[in-house]
Design an enzyme around this catalytic site. Structure first.
Site, PDB file in Angstrom:
ATOM      1  N   SER A 108       0.835  -1.152   0.214  1.00 39.93           N
ATOM      2  CA  SER A 108      -0.060   0.044   0.057  1.00 39.93           C
ATOM      3  C   SER A 108       0.807   1.238  -0.039  1.00 39.93           C
ATOM      4  O   SER A 108       1.926   1.179   0.900  1.00 39.93           O
ATOM      5  CB  SER A 108      -0.853   0.130   1.293  1.00 39.93           C
ATOM      6  OG  SER A 108      -1.531   1.137   1.140  1.00 39.93           O
ATOM      7  N   HIS A 112       1.928  12.157  -0.508  1.00 41.28           N
ATOM      8  CA  HIS A 112       1.427  13.558  -0.499  1.00 41.28           C
ATOM      9  C   HIS A 112       2.633  14.356  -0.703  1.00 41.28           C
ATOM     10  O   HIS A 112       3.742  14.288   0.019  1.00 41.28           O
ATOM     11  CB  HIS A 112       1.030  13.892   0.909  1.00 41.28           C
ATOM     12  CG  HIS A 112      -0.257  13.199   1.300  1.00 41.28           C
ATOM     13  ND1 HIS A 112      -1.525  13.609   0.685  1.00 41.28           N
ATOM     14  CD2 HIS A 112      -0.649  12.176   2.195  1.00 41.28           C
ATOM     15  CE1 HIS A 112      -2.520  12.645   1.078  1.00 41.28           C
ATOM     16  NE2 HIS A 112      -2.003  11.561   2.071  1.00 41.28           N
ATOM     17  N   HIS A 122      -2.115   7.301  -5.022  1.00 45.46           N
ATOM     18  CA  HIS A 122      -2.437   6.104  -4.121  1.00 45.46           C
ATOM     19  C   HIS A 122      -2.224   4.835  -4.995  1.00 45.46           C
ATOM     20  O   HIS A 122      -2.582   4.781  -6.177  1.00 45.46           O
ATOM     21  CB  HIS A 122      -3.912   6.158  -3.408  1.00 45.46           C
ATOM     22  CG  HIS A 122      -4.238   4.919  -3.001  1.00 45.46           C
ATOM     23  ND1 HIS A 122      -5.210   4.102  -3.757  1.00 45.46           N
ATOM     24  CD2 HIS A 122      -4.129   4.016  -2.128  1.00 45.46           C
ATOM     25  CE1 HIS A 122      -5.452   3.102  -3.159  1.00 45.46           C
ATOM     26  NE2 HIS A 122      -4.759   2.831  -2.093  1.00 45.46           N
ATOM     27  N   ASN A 124      -2.317   0.489  -4.322  1.00 47.78           N
ATOM     28  CA  ASN A 124      -2.164  -0.643  -3.781  1.00 47.78           C
ATOM     29  C   ASN A 124      -2.343  -2.034  -4.630  1.00 47.78           C
ATOM     30  O   ASN A 124      -2.976  -1.843  -5.445  1.00 47.78           O
ATOM     31  CB  ASN A 124      -3.120  -0.675  -2.558  1.00 47.78           C
ATOM     32  CG  ASN A 124      -4.600  -0.805  -2.733  1.00 47.78           C
ATOM     33  OD1 ASN A 124      -4.594  -2.413  -3.020  1.00 47.78           O
ATOM     34  ND2 ASN A 124      -5.181   0.027  -3.214  1.00 47.78           N
ATOM     35  N   ARG A 126      -2.803  -6.584  -3.499  1.00 47.15           N
ATOM     36  CA  ARG A 126      -3.086  -7.419  -2.457  1.00 47.15           C
ATOM     37  C   ARG A 126      -3.540  -8.694  -3.062  1.00 47.15           C
ATOM     38  O   ARG A 126      -4.342  -8.708  -3.985  1.00 47.15           O
ATOM     39  CB  ARG A 126      -4.263  -6.940  -1.519  1.00 47.15           C
ATOM     40  CG  ARG A 126      -5.578  -6.636  -2.316  1.00 47.15           C
ATOM     41  CD  ARG A 126      -6.369  -6.011  -1.143  1.00 47.15           C
ATOM     42  NE  ARG A 126      -7.637  -5.513  -1.780  1.00 47.15           N
ATOM     43  CZ  ARG A 126      -7.769  -4.314  -2.618  1.00 47.15           C
ATOM     44  NH1 ARG A 126      -6.731  -3.479  -2.865  1.00 47.15           N
ATOM     45  NH2 ARG A 126      -8.862  -4.197  -3.271  1.00 47.15           N
ATOM     46  N   HIS A 155      -3.703   7.840 -16.972  1.00 46.63           N
ATOM     47  CA  HIS A 155      -4.653   7.132 -17.589  1.00 46.63           C
ATOM     48  C   HIS A 155      -4.381   6.347 -18.558  1.00 46.63           C
ATOM     49  O   HIS A 155      -4.574   4.915 -18.904  1.00 46.63           O
ATOM     50  CB  HIS A 155      -6.059   7.876 -17.931  1.00 46.63           C
ATOM     51  CG  HIS A 155      -6.795   7.999 -16.628  1.00 46.63           C
ATOM     52  ND1 HIS A 155      -7.835   7.049 -16.253  1.00 46.63           N
ATOM     53  CD2 HIS A 155      -6.858   9.181 -15.819  1.00 46.63           C
ATOM     54  CE1 HIS A 155      -8.385   7.223 -15.028  1.00 46.63           C
ATOM     55  NE2 HIS A 155      -8.018   8.625 -14.956  1.00 46.63           N
ATOM     56  N   HIS A 185     -20.937  12.343   0.963  1.00 48.63           N
ATOM     57  CA  HIS A 185     -21.365  13.562   1.845  1.00 48.63           C
ATOM     58  C   HIS A 185     -20.878  14.689   1.117  1.00 48.63           C
ATOM     59  O   HIS A 185     -21.441  15.802   1.597  1.00 48.63           O
ATOM     60  CB  HIS A 185     -20.894  13.439   3.310  1.00 48.63           C
ATOM     61  CG  HIS A 185     -19.346  13.352   3.363  1.00 48.63           C
ATOM     62  ND1 HIS A 185     -18.597  12.275   3.234  1.00 48.63           N
ATOM     63  CD2 HIS A 185     -18.644  14.197   3.808  1.00 48.63           C
ATOM     64  CE1 HIS A 185     -17.391  12.651   3.624  1.00 48.63           C
ATOM     65  NE2 HIS A 185     -17.348  14.022   3.854  1.00 48.63           N
ATOM     66  N   GLY A 268      -4.085  -4.749  12.470  1.00 47.85           N
ATOM     67  CA  GLY A 268      -2.807  -4.061  11.697  1.00 47.85           C
ATOM     68  C   GLY A 268      -2.280  -3.415  12.426  1.00 47.85           C
ATOM     69  O   GLY A 268      -2.871  -2.662  13.558  1.00 47.85           O
ATOM     70  N   ASN A 269      -1.013  -2.761  12.059  1.00 51.28           N
ATOM     71  CA  ASN A 269      -0.449  -1.555  12.788  1.00 51.28           C
ATOM     72  C   ASN A 269      -0.903  -0.359  12.564  1.00 51.28           C
ATOM     73  O   ASN A 269      -1.077   0.155  11.237  1.00 51.28           O
ATOM     74  CB  ASN A 269       1.149  -1.772  12.227  1.00 51.28           C
ATOM     75  CG  ASN A 269       1.877  -0.738  13.018  1.00 51.28           C
ATOM     76  OD1 ASN A 269       2.110   0.457  12.390  1.00 51.28           O
ATOM     77  ND2 ASN A 269       2.515  -0.621  14.009  1.00 51.28           N
TER      78      ASN A 269
END
Length: 284
Positions: A108, A112, A122, A124, A126, A155, A185, A268-269
């Protein structure tokens, strides 16, 4: 690597090795960018262990964080965990409704950036094993101040990787990213999208090759975008806009992100789970 309840099988070992190799290559490239900017910043790595709810060893991982001149804060985490899901959470996980045993390994990354003209990002990947086996992951670009050229190139790189495996992947996984990285929201998207996929279980070899292709595409395109923008002049107004945008990013990760929830629910941590949060953000 911390102990797991059972030894890794060949597929689990191969996936873990890829995630660790991808981490090493990405971190080396990001450090090279810092050298080019006249910075000696490097990643700090901290290992962590997980104890399963059963009391048995439950694996663990390594949290890598760098704070530099270009990368204001970037985290690259790898983990390999396993054991049993605790309580009702397991019933929400693909293939774990009737059997709480699981294995998960992955990488992951969240970056910034100091310059608001350099997009945050971002990525990740898995590999999970319950009564089923599947890959998930993706990559998405998150510019506080979007630039059309960067969005198009990001893209295009991901689309080329998808098209080499299945012509339906890019439109399908781009739509999935657009729908997933949305803040209901606020009624806004978190960024300018990318690709997102989950429960990819058509066959280990083909799916693993696709996951690697997405990782390679990310490693190719994102550092190029960073180098393109990292010396762009910026104003106080640009920084203010960046910090407000970061507030939206934090809201998504704390309220809606499934990876954050998975990490918290599986012991997890905490520092590794919350490394995605920006170093400075404003809510105006």
């Amino acid at each position: 690597m911390p102990d797991l309840p059972t030894p890794l099988d060949p597929q689990q070992a191969a996936a873990r090795a890829w995630f660790e190799l991808l981490r090493d290559r990405i971190c080396a490239e990001f450090e090279a960018v810092e050298r080019e900017a006249g910075s000696d910043a490097r990643f700090d790595y901290i290992g962590w262990d997980r104890v399963d709810p059963s009391g048995e060893p439950g694996g663990g991982g390594v949290r890598g964080v760098m704070k530099g001149r270009v990368f204001e804060k970037v985290g690259v985490n790898v983990s390999t965990v396993g054991g049993t899901f605790d309580g009702e959470f397991g019933r929400t996980v693909h293939g774990a409704g009737d059997d709480p045993r699981f294995f998960a390994t992955g990488i992951s990354l969240v970056a910034h950036m100091a310059n608001p003209h350099v997009p945050a990002v971002h990525m990740n990947q898995r590999f999970l094993v319950t009564t089923k086996r599947w890959f998930g992951g993706g990559a998405d670009l998150n510019p506080p101040l979007p630039i059309a050229e960067d969005t198009a190139d990001f893209h295009a790189s991901l689309k080329a990787a998808c098209d080499r495996h299945d012509p339906d992947y890019y439109p399908r996984f781009k739509t999935w990213a657009d729908e997933y990285f949305y803040i209901p929201h606020r009624q806004v998207h978190r960024g300018v999208g990318g690709v997102f996929f989950d429960h990819l279980e058509g066959g280990f070899d083909a799916d693993f090759a696709f996951a690697r292709a997405i990782g390679e595409a990310f490693l190719d395109i994102y550092p190029r975008i960073v180098r393109r923008r990292m010396a762009t002049p910026f104003s106080g107004a640009d920084i203010a806009a960046q910090r407000v945008w970061r507030g939206r990013y934090a809201e998504f990760n704390l309220v809606y992100d499934r990876g954050t929830l998975f990490g918290l629910k599986t012991g997890g941590n905490i520092d590794a789970i919350l490394m995605s949060l920006p170093p400075v953000a404003n809510w105006d």
